[in-house]
Write a protein that holds these residues in place. Structure first.
Motif, PDB file in Angstrom:
ATOM      1  N   SER A 142       6.762  13.411  -3.022  1.00  0.00           N
ATOM      2  CA  SER A 142       6.669  13.297  -1.714  1.00  0.00           C
ATOM      3  C   SER A 142       7.643  12.345  -1.124  1.00  0.00           C
ATOM      4  N   VAL A 143       8.556  11.833  -2.084  1.00  0.00           N
ATOM      5  CA  VAL A 143       9.894  10.902  -1.426  1.00  0.00           C
ATOM      6  C   VAL A 143      11.133  11.531  -2.010  1.00  0.00           C
ATOM      7  N   ARG A 144      12.095  11.282  -1.417  1.00  0.00           N
ATOM      8  CA  ARG A 144      13.333  11.965  -2.084  1.00  0.00           C
ATOM      9  C   ARG A 144      14.368  10.735  -2.221  1.00  0.00           C
ATOM     10  N   PRO A 145      14.680  10.068  -3.189  1.00  0.00           N
ATOM     11  CA  PRO A 145      15.700   8.936  -3.289  1.00  0.00           C
ATOM     12  C   PRO A 145      16.915   9.768  -2.706  1.00  0.00           C
ATOM     13  N   GLU A 146      17.813   8.656  -1.968  1.00  0.00           N
ATOM     14  CA  GLU A 146      18.900   8.926  -1.555  1.00  0.00           C
ATOM     15  C   GLU A 146      20.046   8.946  -2.639  1.00  0.00           C
ATOM     16  N   GLY A 147      20.966   9.759  -2.267  1.00  0.00           N
ATOM     17  CA  GLY A 147      22.350   9.558  -3.329  1.00  0.00           C
ATOM     18  C   GLY A 147      21.995  10.344  -4.691  1.00  0.00           C
ATOM     19  N   ARG A 148      21.211  11.046  -4.654  1.00  0.00           N
ATOM     20  CA  ARG A 148      20.967  11.824  -5.892  1.00  0.00           C
ATOM     21  C   ARG A 148      21.235  13.223  -5.537  1.00  0.00           C
ATOM     22  N   GLY A 149      21.782  14.307  -6.476  1.00  0.00           N
ATOM     23  CA  GLY A 149      22.135  15.481  -6.364  1.00  0.00           C
ATOM     24  C   GLY A 149      20.668  16.375  -6.790  1.00  0.00           C
ATOM     25  N   GLU A 150      20.076  17.019  -5.829  1.00  0.00           N
ATOM     26  CA  GLU A 150      18.802  17.620  -6.370  1.00  0.00           C
ATOM     27  C   GLU A 150      19.156  18.648  -7.493  1.00  0.00           C
ATOM     28  N   GLU A 151      20.355  19.426  -7.505  1.00  0.00           N
ATOM     29  CA  GLU A 151      20.644  20.545  -8.541  1.00  0.00           C
ATOM     30  C   GLU A 151      20.520  19.935  -9.780  1.00  0.00           C
ATOM     31  N   GLY A 152      21.553  18.461  -9.937  1.00  0.00           N
ATOM     32  CA  GLY A 152      21.545  17.689 -11.186  1.00  0.00           C
ATOM     33  C   GLY A 152      20.329  17.480 -11.854  1.00  0.00           C
ATOM     34  N   ALA A 185       0.827  -1.173   0.192  1.00  0.00           N
ATOM     35  CA  ALA A 185      -0.053   0.051  -0.066  1.00  0.00           C
ATOM     36  C   ALA A 185       0.659   1.184   0.166  1.00  0.00           C
ATOM     37  N   GLY A 186       0.636   2.332  -0.899  1.00  0.00           N
ATOM     38  CA  GLY A 186       1.495   3.355  -0.909  1.00  0.00           C
ATOM     39  C   GLY A 186       2.648   3.529  -1.874  1.00  0.00           C
ATOM     40  N   ASP A 187       2.654   2.205  -2.591  1.00  0.00           N
ATOM     41  CA  ASP A 187       3.775   1.979  -3.489  1.00  0.00           C
ATOM     42  C   ASP A 187       3.357   2.289  -4.960  1.00  0.00           C
ATOM     43  N   LEU A 188       4.306   2.760  -5.852  1.00  0.00           N
ATOM     44  CA  LEU A 188       3.794   3.124  -7.169  1.00  0.00           C
ATOM     45  C   LEU A 188       5.019   2.610  -7.829  1.00  0.00           C
ATOM     46  N   ALA A 189       4.633   1.441  -8.956  1.00  0.00           N
ATOM     47  CA  ALA A 189       5.614   0.895  -9.776  1.00  0.00           C
ATOM     48  C   ALA A 189       5.339   1.272 -11.172  1.00  0.00           C
ATOM     49  N   VAL A 229       5.346   6.223  -0.734  1.00  0.00           N
ATOM     50  CA  VAL A 229       4.700   7.670  -0.859  1.00  0.00           C
ATOM     51  C   VAL A 229       3.994   7.965   0.306  1.00  0.00           C
ATOM     52  N   SER A 230       4.126   9.445   0.469  1.00  0.00           N
ATOM     53  CA  SER A 230       3.530   9.899   1.688  1.00  0.00           C
ATOM     54  C   SER A 230       2.051   9.894   1.805  1.00  0.00           C
ATOM     55  N   GLU A 231       1.599   9.362   3.004  1.00  0.00           N
ATOM     56  CA  GLU A 231       0.298   9.301   3.294  1.00  0.00           C
ATOM     57  C   GLU A 231      -0.630  10.366   2.966  1.00  0.00           C
ATOM     58  N   ALA A 232       0.189  11.797   2.944  1.00  0.00           N
ATOM     59  CA  ALA A 232      -0.806  12.950   2.868  1.00  0.00           C
ATOM     60  C   ALA A 232      -1.075  13.138   1.402  1.00  0.00           C
ATOM     61  N   VAL A 233      -0.513  12.325   0.449  1.00  0.00           N
ATOM     62  CA  VAL A 233      -1.042  12.570  -0.987  1.00  0.00           C
ATOM     63  C   VAL A 233      -1.947  11.429  -1.494  1.00  0.00           C
ATOM     64  N   HIS A 234      -2.175  10.192  -0.609  1.00  0.00           N
ATOM     65  CA  HIS A 234      -2.933   8.880  -1.038  1.00  0.00           C
ATOM     66  C   HIS A 234      -4.131   9.359  -1.654  1.00  0.00           C
ATOM     67  N   GLU A 235      -4.826  10.354  -0.724  1.00  0.00           N
ATOM     68  CA  GLU A 235      -6.168  10.382  -0.899  1.00  0.00           C
ATOM     69  C   GLU A 235      -6.442  11.281  -2.646  1.00  0.00           C
ATOM     70  N   ARG A 236      -5.417  12.150  -2.663  1.00  0.00           N
ATOM     71  CA  ARG A 236      -5.304  12.786  -3.905  1.00  0.00           C
ATOM     72  C   ARG A 236      -5.078  11.834  -5.195  1.00  0.00           C
ATOM     73  N   ILE A 237      -4.050  11.068  -5.095  1.00  0.00           N
ATOM     74  CA  ILE A 237      -3.513  10.171  -5.970  1.00  0.00           C
ATOM     75  C   ILE A 237      -4.765   9.183  -6.252  1.00  0.00           C
ATOM     76  N   GLY A 238      -5.511   8.835  -5.355  1.00  0.00           N
ATOM     77  CA  GLY A 238      -6.919   7.838  -5.537  1.00  0.00           C
ATOM     78  C   GLY A 238      -7.863   8.577  -6.343  1.00  0.00           C
ATOM     79  N   LEU A 239      -7.961   9.995  -5.937  1.00  0.00           N
ATOM     80  CA  LEU A 239      -9.137  10.646  -6.869  1.00  0.00           C
ATOM     81  C   LEU A 239      -8.574  10.765  -8.341  1.00  0.00           C
ATOM     82  N   ALA A 240      -7.154  10.913  -8.436  1.00  0.00           N
ATOM     83  CA  ALA A 240      -6.573  10.996  -9.805  1.00  0.00           C
ATOM     84  C   ALA A 240      -6.999   9.879 -10.548  1.00  0.00           C
ATOM     85  N   PHE A 241      -6.790   8.563 -10.132  1.00  0.00           N
ATOM     86  CA  PHE A 241      -7.189   7.532 -10.818  1.00  0.00           C
ATOM     87  C   PHE A 241      -8.702   7.364 -10.999  1.00  0.00           C
TER      88      PHE A 241
END
Length: 295
Positions: free
Chosen positions: A174-184, A59-63, A114-126
């Motif tokens: 809503s998530v930030r993968p580790e090891g990536r440079g935001e500027e790049g 639950a809360g994972d997007l593939a 994915v942050s639970e704060a956006v789950h409802e909005r994602i569901g409505l988009a689908f």
């Protein structure tokens, strides 16, 4: 396993559906799918395998699974069910920058937890995507229907793509993968936005690098690191998708579509289009204007 499970939607079809499957459900495509596939898990758990990559989605994972790679997904062993939304689609060019940091190999991307704060909005988009898949100018979209639907026309396709884009933005932001440079990552996003805004423009590695204030070599390396493809592969993909839209909603001949999409000749255009969609531009248009059949 049913015939439905073995079906491979044609590349040009966009399909939206919602499943709530019990243990034992599985889909296997030994040759992969010509379209991309998005899976948003609402409850339970699925096990996804593609091109050597394997992961569980709860639950809360997007593939998001890329095209053309053998895939096998099913209710996870030990799980009782898997409730999920799914969409077969062809991606917009800008989406690869958002998904790139979440690549797990085999053409797969997993935006986990994915942050639970956006789950409802994602569901409505689908839900909206499912309704808009059936939309026509002459009648309102049906309410409460979640059965799989082939997206009807050009306007409906844009509405559904907008909903899918909203899902991707909400999930990846809503998530930030580790090891990536935001500027790049931001520079690559800007380059992809430039490509998406004018796919037919005479883009080159040098011109795109200048637009984001990088050297061509540094830009090419960063772009490949983030997106998994070269800048010119992204340009070609954006041009082909732009051409597909023109074939669908205009009466321009193939040569005019090729020129408007940035291809130097109809021959090069037809070859690139067939590689992406599995059939020549004229056949693609004829199929869209005839009866659409899954399988």
């Amino acid at each position: 396993m049913t015939a439905e499970d073995l079906s491979v939607p044609a590349a040009e079809l966009m399909i939206v559906g919602h499943y709530d499957k019990a243990a034992g459900y599985a889909t296997r495509r030994s040759g992969g799918s010509p379209s991309w596939l998005l899976l948003w898990t609402e409850a339970g758990e699925g096990l996804v395998e593609q091109g050597g990559a394997a992961f569980r989605g709860g639950a809360g994972d997007l593939a998001v699974l890329g095209s053309g790679v053998a895939q096998h997904y099913r209710v996870s062993p030990g799980a009782q069910r898997w409730r999920f939304w799914w969409v077969h689609f062809q991606p917009r060019a800008a989406w690869t920058a958002w998904l790139g940091p979440h690549a797990v190999g085999g053409g797969c991307h997993l935006v986990a937890a994915v942050s639970e704060a956006v789950h409802e909005r994602i569901g409505l988009a689908f839900v909206r995507a499912s309704q808009d898949a059936r939309w026509t100018p002459d009648m309102p979209a049906p309410r409460g229907v979640r059965a799989p639907a082939v997206v009807s026309g050009g306007a409906a396709r844009e509405l559904v793509l907008g909903a899918v884009e909203e899902v991707l933005v909400l999930a990846t932001a809503s998530v930030r993968p580790e090891g990536r440079g935001e500027e790049g990552d931001e520079r690559v996003r800007r380059a992809l936005a430039i490509i998406a805004a004018e796919p037919g423009a005479p883009h080159s590695v040098a011109s795109l690098a200048r637009a984001v204030a990088l050297s061509p070599s540094r830009f090419a390396h960063l772009f490949a690191q983030v997106t998994g493809q070269t800048p010119m592969q992204a340009v070609r993909g954006a041009r082909v998708r732009h051409a597909a839209g023109l074939l669908e909603v205009t009466d321009l001949d193939v040569g005019q579509v090729a020129a408007a999409s940035g291809f130097v000749s109809p021959f090069h255009f037809s070859r690139a289009f067939r590689r992406e969609y599995g059939l020549p531009p004229r056949d693609y248009r004829a199929r869209l204007r005839g009866e659409q059949v899954i399988g």
